[in-house]
Motif scaffolding. Structure first.
Motif, short mmCIF file in Angstrom:
data_model
loop_
_atom_site.label_atom_id
_atom_site.label_comp_id
_atom_site.label_asym_id
_atom_site.label_seq_id
_atom_site.Cartn_x
_atom_site.Cartn_y
_atom_site.Cartn_z
N LYS A 9 0.84 -1.20 0.00
CA LYS A 9 0.00 0.00 0.00
C LYS A 9 0.88 1.25 0.00
O LYS A 9 0.62 2.20 -0.74
CB LYS A 9 -0.92 -0.02 1.22
CG LYS A 9 -1.85 1.18 1.28
CD LYS A 9 -2.74 1.12 2.49
CE LYS A 9 -3.58 2.38 2.59
NZ LYS A 9 -4.41 2.39 3.78
N GLU A 10 1.94 1.25 0.81
CA GLU A 10 2.85 2.39 0.86
C GLU A 10 3.59 2.56 -0.47
O GLU A 10 3.80 3.68 -0.93
CB GLU A 10 3.86 2.24 1.98
CG GLU A 10 3.29 2.45 3.36
CD GLU A 10 4.32 2.24 4.45
OE1 GLU A 10 5.32 1.53 4.21
OE2 GLU A 10 4.13 2.79 5.54
N VAL A 12 2.50 1.76 -3.49
CA VAL A 12 1.56 2.31 -4.46
C VAL A 12 1.34 3.79 -4.17
O VAL A 12 1.34 4.62 -5.08
CB VAL A 12 0.23 1.53 -4.44
CG1 VAL A 12 -0.85 2.25 -5.23
CG2 VAL A 12 0.44 0.13 -5.00
N GLN A 13 1.14 4.15 -2.91
CA GLN A 13 0.96 5.56 -2.56
C GLN A 13 2.19 6.38 -2.93
O GLN A 13 2.07 7.48 -3.46
CB GLN A 13 0.65 5.71 -1.07
CG GLN A 13 -0.72 5.21 -0.68
CD GLN A 13 -0.92 5.17 0.83
OE1 GLN A 13 0.03 5.18 1.60
NE2 GLN A 13 -2.18 5.12 1.24
N ARG A 16 2.25 6.91 -6.70
CA ARG A 16 1.28 7.92 -7.10
C ARG A 16 1.78 9.32 -6.77
O ARG A 16 1.64 10.25 -7.57
CB ARG A 16 -0.06 7.66 -6.41
CG ARG A 16 -0.76 6.44 -6.93
CD ARG A 16 -1.99 6.11 -6.11
NE ARG A 16 -2.65 4.93 -6.62
CZ ARG A 16 -3.58 4.26 -5.97
NH1 ARG A 16 -3.98 4.67 -4.77
NH2 ARG A 16 -4.12 3.18 -6.49
N LEU A 17 2.37 9.48 -5.59
CA LEU A 17 2.94 10.78 -5.22
C LEU A 17 4.07 11.16 -6.16
O LEU A 17 4.20 12.33 -6.55
CB LEU A 17 3.43 10.74 -3.77
CG LEU A 17 2.35 10.72 -2.70
CD1 LEU A 17 2.95 10.45 -1.33
CD2 LEU A 17 1.58 12.03 -2.69
N ASP A 137 -6.08 7.72 -7.75
CA ASP A 137 -6.67 7.05 -6.60
C ASP A 137 -8.00 6.43 -6.98
O ASP A 137 -8.71 6.92 -7.85
CB ASP A 137 -6.89 8.02 -5.44
CG ASP A 137 -5.60 8.44 -4.78
OD1 ASP A 137 -4.68 7.61 -4.72
OD2 ASP A 137 -5.51 9.59 -4.36
N THR A 141 -14.55 2.92 -1.89
CA THR A 141 -13.95 2.49 -0.63
C THR A 141 -14.58 1.17 -0.21
O THR A 141 -15.79 1.04 -0.20
CB THR A 141 -14.17 3.54 0.47
OG1 THR A 141 -13.68 4.79 -0.01
CG2 THR A 141 -13.46 3.17 1.74
N GLU A 146 -9.83 0.88 3.09
CA GLU A 146 -8.71 1.07 2.17
C GLU A 146 -9.27 1.41 0.80
O GLU A 146 -10.30 0.92 0.40
CB GLU A 146 -7.87 -0.20 2.09
CG GLU A 146 -7.19 -0.54 3.39
CD GLU A 146 -6.37 -1.81 3.30
OE1 GLU A 146 -6.16 -2.30 2.15
OE2 GLU A 146 -5.98 -2.33 4.32
N ASN A 147 -8.54 2.22 0.08
CA ASN A 147 -8.95 2.59 -1.28
C ASN A 147 -8.63 1.47 -2.24
O ASN A 147 -7.49 1.13 -2.46
CB ASN A 147 -8.22 3.85 -1.74
CG ASN A 147 -8.81 5.09 -1.16
OD1 ASN A 147 -9.92 5.05 -0.66
ND2 ASN A 147 -8.08 6.17 -1.22
N ASP A 150 -5.13 -2.39 -5.48
CA ASP A 150 -4.09 -2.14 -6.48
C ASP A 150 -3.00 -3.16 -6.30
O ASP A 150 -2.24 -3.12 -5.34
CB ASP A 150 -3.55 -0.72 -6.32
CG ASP A 150 -2.84 -0.25 -7.56
OD1 ASP A 150 -2.34 -1.10 -8.31
OD2 ASP A 150 -2.80 0.96 -7.77
#
Length: 154
Positions: A9-10, A12-13, A16-17, A137, A141, A146-147, A150
């Motif tokens: 999850k981190e 993927v985040q 994206r950032l 994103d 939900t 969690e979104n 992915d």
């Protein structure tokens, strides 16, 4: 000291950032970001319009013109269909490199410097909106809060 992303999850985040410019490109890697962006465009159907039955109908016009994909006439005189996006980031970046004047470049013969240059070009097209406007994103939900789901970073 840079933080490393441990969970999927981190990761993927973080990707994206990085794609929107919040993390310096060289910390993540341009080819890695291009790979994630291609994954996003393919897996999230961000680049495909759907007909009434949920079948792919045609790509976003911005994506067509920016990547130089060749339209094919749809049977029955309808709109134009496009070939699918390349399967691998190397194929996509080789296509972009050829459009930029590097003749004879294929996914097998592309040099690292050309791969990096094409990845930068692809990311800049995304950031400038030349590929169309895409939401990275998930807006749905699930019950755990969690979104979306992915699987890119797994």
């Amino acid at each position: 000291m840079a933080k490393s992303f441990s969970s999927s999850k981190e990761r993927v985040q973080g990707m994206r950032l990085a794609l929107v410019g919040c993390i310096k490109d060289h910390l993540v890697g341009n080819v890695h970001m291009a790979r994630y962006l291609l994954h996003h465009l393919r897996e999230k159907d961000a680049c495909v319009r759907r007909d009434g039955e949920g079948n792919p109908a045609m790509y976003d016009d911005h994506l067509v013109s920016a990547l130089g994909l060749e339209p094919e006439q749809q049977e029955g005189g309808g709109g134009k269909l496009l070939p699918p996006l390349p399967e691998t980031v190397e194929e996509l970046l080789a296509h972009i490199a050829r459009r930029e004047g590097l003749h004879g470049v294929t996914s097998e013969t592309i040099r690292d410097v050309d791969l990096e240059t094409a990845a930068i070009k692809f990311i800049r097209m995304f950031r400038s909106g030349r590929l169309g406007h895409h939401l990275l994103d998930s807006i749905s939900t699930n019950t755990s809060g969690e979104n979306g789901n992915d699987d890119f970073a797994k």
